[in-house]
Design an enzyme around this catalytic site. Structure first.
Site, PDB file in Angstrom:
ATOM      1  N   SER A  15       0.906  -1.226   0.032  1.00  0.00           N
ATOM      2  CA  SER A  15      -0.050   0.165  -0.073  1.00  0.00           C
ATOM      3  C   SER A  15       0.921   1.257   0.013  1.00  0.00           C
ATOM      4  CB  SER A  15      -0.835  -0.197   1.318  1.00  0.00           C
ATOM      5  OG  SER A  15      -1.664   1.267   1.317  1.00  0.00           O
ATOM      6  N   LYS A  67     -14.148  -3.596   3.855  1.00  0.00           N
ATOM      7  CA  LYS A  67     -14.813  -2.249   3.782  1.00  0.00           C
ATOM      8  C   LYS A  67     -16.166  -2.371   4.222  1.00  0.00           C
ATOM      9  CE  LYS A  67     -12.138   0.339   0.168  1.00  0.00           C
ATOM     10  NZ  LYS A  67     -12.236   0.971  -1.280  1.00  0.00           N
ATOM     11  N   ALA A 134     -15.450   0.741  -7.554  1.00  0.00           N
ATOM     12  CA  ALA A 134     -15.008   2.289  -8.070  1.00  0.00           C
ATOM     13  C   ALA A 134     -15.894   2.977  -8.872  1.00  0.00           C
ATOM     14  CB  ALA A 134     -13.514   2.056  -8.778  1.00  0.00           C
ATOM     15  N   ASN A 154     -20.888  -1.789 -19.237  1.00  0.00           N
ATOM     16  CA  ASN A 154     -20.228  -2.708 -18.678  1.00  0.00           C
ATOM     17  C   ASN A 154     -20.265  -4.051 -19.408  1.00  0.00           C
ATOM     18  OD1 ASN A 154     -18.690  -3.370 -16.232  1.00  0.00           O
ATOM     19  ND2 ASN A 154     -20.378  -4.441 -15.483  1.00  0.00           N
TER      20      ASN A 154
HETATM   21  P1  ATR Z   1     -13.575  -2.834  -7.827  1.00  0.00           P
HETATM   22  O1  ATR Z   1     -14.625  -3.039  -6.621  1.00  0.00           O
HETATM   23  O2  ATR Z   1     -12.300  -2.462  -7.748  1.00  0.00           O
HETATM   24  O3  ATR Z   1     -14.156  -1.649  -8.858  1.00  0.00           O
HETATM   25  P2  ATR Z   1     -14.903  -5.221  -9.271  1.00  0.00           P
HETATM   26  O4  ATR Z   1     -16.189  -5.000  -8.225  1.00  0.00           O
HETATM   27  O5  ATR Z   1     -14.455  -6.653  -9.207  1.00  0.00           O
HETATM   28  O6  ATR Z   1     -13.537  -4.434  -8.795  1.00  0.00           O
HETATM   29  O7  ATR Z   1     -15.196  -4.612 -10.613  1.00  0.00           O
HETATM   30  C1  ATR Z   1     -14.640  -4.923 -11.635  1.00  0.00           C
HETATM   31  C2  ATR Z   1     -15.226  -4.167 -12.871  1.00  0.00           C
HETATM   32  O8  ATR Z   1     -14.357  -4.543 -14.083  1.00  0.00           O
HETATM   33  C3  ATR Z   1     -16.443  -4.732 -13.209  1.00  0.00           C
HETATM   34  O9  ATR Z   1     -17.130  -3.740 -13.905  1.00  0.00           O
HETATM   35  C4  ATR Z   1     -15.884  -5.904 -14.458  1.00  0.00           C
HETATM   36  O10 ATR Z   1     -17.092  -6.299 -15.093  1.00  0.00           O
HETATM   37  P3  ATR Z   1     -18.160  -7.178 -14.802  1.00  0.00           P
HETATM   38  O11 ATR Z   1     -19.216  -6.489 -13.976  1.00  0.00           O
HETATM   39  O12 ATR Z   1     -18.705  -7.701 -16.081  1.00  0.00           O
HETATM   40  O13 ATR Z   1     -17.455  -8.614 -14.131  1.00  0.00           O
HETATM   41  C5  ATR Z   1     -14.873  -5.115 -14.983  1.00  0.00           C
HETATM   42  N1  ATR Z   1     -13.921  -5.975 -15.409  1.00  0.00           N
HETATM   43  C6  ATR Z   1     -13.027  -6.666 -15.026  1.00  0.00           C
HETATM   44  N2  ATR Z   1     -12.053  -7.327 -15.952  1.00  0.00           N
HETATM   45  C7  ATR Z   1     -12.904  -7.162 -17.153  1.00  0.00           C
HETATM   46  C8  ATR Z   1     -12.315  -7.320 -18.721  1.00  0.00           C
HETATM   47  N3  ATR Z   1     -11.420  -8.148 -18.699  1.00  0.00           N
HETATM   48  N4  ATR Z   1     -13.125  -6.888 -19.412  1.00  0.00           N
HETATM   49  C9  ATR Z   1     -14.047  -5.995 -19.054  1.00  0.00           C
HETATM   50  N5  ATR Z   1     -14.417  -5.743 -18.119  1.00  0.00           N
HETATM   51  C10 ATR Z   1     -13.825  -6.217 -16.860  1.00  0.00           C
END
Ligand code: ATR
Length: 281
Positions: A15, A67, A134, A154
């Site tokens: 971190s 969290k 995020a 998304n």
């Molecule tokens: P965080 O809480 O850090 O934002 P998360 O909840 O795991 O992480 O969210 C990841 C986001 O990245 C989601 O929108 C995910 O899409 P899905 O909802 O379809 O899973 C997106 N994401 C992760 N890897 C991806 C990839 N290879 N291509 C497109 N979207 C991706």
């Protein structure tokens, strides 16, 4: 003795928060410490919270995977943290733990520090790419700041629908697939990449192609390793203005530090210092 702050999470050894808060303490000439407090998955989170309460520290940050778990241990939850269902900052107010979430507002402040004029126009067309934690925080911060047109694209449309559905303010939010967003990218003034796509070691990936981006659009990426993602680089090549993820880190931490100490800090040279630190990693 000075202030005592901690970071709670697992794993946290990489971190940047201890470095950032040490800089804030030095800059504001406040005595204090900011230390790591790792809670392993095999440890009892409940017991750790009881021990922490006894320590009577002034505040702490809380990161993955705790969290949400911290919420039942708080006395008061501020409105943003309530809406997020997630807390990343806790302040000890006369023995009571008050929980905040500085992610969305920190992000918005980092964007505003670079493009102040942009955020005054609430009619701009905004596109969020991704629908994870995020994206949720940033959508909420934008909606609370009265931005009228925020679309979400998304891979899984249903997650984007949940984010838009949770917001109480009336506004127009279109839910798009990534392919649809790619086709109509030219209509957006601000595009925010909120996923981990493009992060080391997958620097060669982009969530969508920025080919159709409007010249002069602002493109923001929350990924900060590498400092400039392929998505940002390609967007800049097409005339877009860029906003880099490492500044979000600084402003989220800044907001937490303000909550704890009531001190205002000017970021100025810290951004360059953080960049140098990240470049050396
Ligand atoms: P965080 O809480 O850090 O934002 P998360 O909840 O795991 O992480 O969210 C990841 C986001 O990245 C989601 O929108 C995910 O899409 P899905 O909802 O379809 O899973 C997106 N994401 C992760 N890897 C991806 C990839 N290879 N291509 C497109 N979207 C991706």
């Amino acid at each position: 003795m000075g202030y005592r702050f901690k970071l709670i999470g697992y794993p946290i050894s990489h971190s940047l928060s201890p470095w950032i808060h040490k800089e804030f303490l030095d800059k504001s000439k406040i005595q204090g410490t900011y230390t790591m407090h790792e809670i392993k998955p095999t440890d009892s989170f409940e017991e750790s919270m009881i021990l922490l309460k006894n320590e009577q520290i002034d505040g702490f940050n809380i990161t993955v995977p705790y969290k949400q778990d911290v919420i039942p241990h708080l006395d008061i939850l501020d409105d943003t943290a309530k809406a997020m269902g997630a807390v990343n900052t806790v302040v000890n107010q006369d023995g009571k733990w008050v929980g905040y979430n500085t992610d969305g507002i920190g992000y918005l402040r980092s964007l505003e520090s670079k493009y102040p004029e942009l955020l005054r126009d609430k009619e701009i067309r905004v596109l969020l790419l991704g629908a994870g934690g995020a994206a949720r925080a940033i959508y909420f911060a934008l909606a609370t700041a009265n931005f009228k047109n925020i679309d979400i694209a998304n891979r899984t449309k249903s997650s984007a629908e949940v984010i838009a559905g949770n917001s109480s303010q009336p506004r127009s939010t279109n839910i798009l697939s990534l392919e649809e967003a790619e086709q109509i990218l030219g209509k957006y003034d601000l595009i925010i990449q909120t996923t981990s796509v493009g992060m080391k070691p997958n620097e060669d990936q982009t969530i969508i192609s920025p080919d159709r981006i409007k010249k002069n659009a602002i493109v923001s990426d929350i990924v900060y390793q590498p400092l400039e993602t392929k998505f940002l680089r390609e967007a800049a090549e097409r005339g877009a203005k860029t906003h880099h993820g490492h500044t979000m880190l600084l402003y989220q931490a800044l907001y937490a530090f303000e909550i704890w100490t009531n001190k205002k800090i000017i970021i100025d040279d810290l951004e360059i210092k953080l960049k140098a630190l990240l470049e050396g990693r």
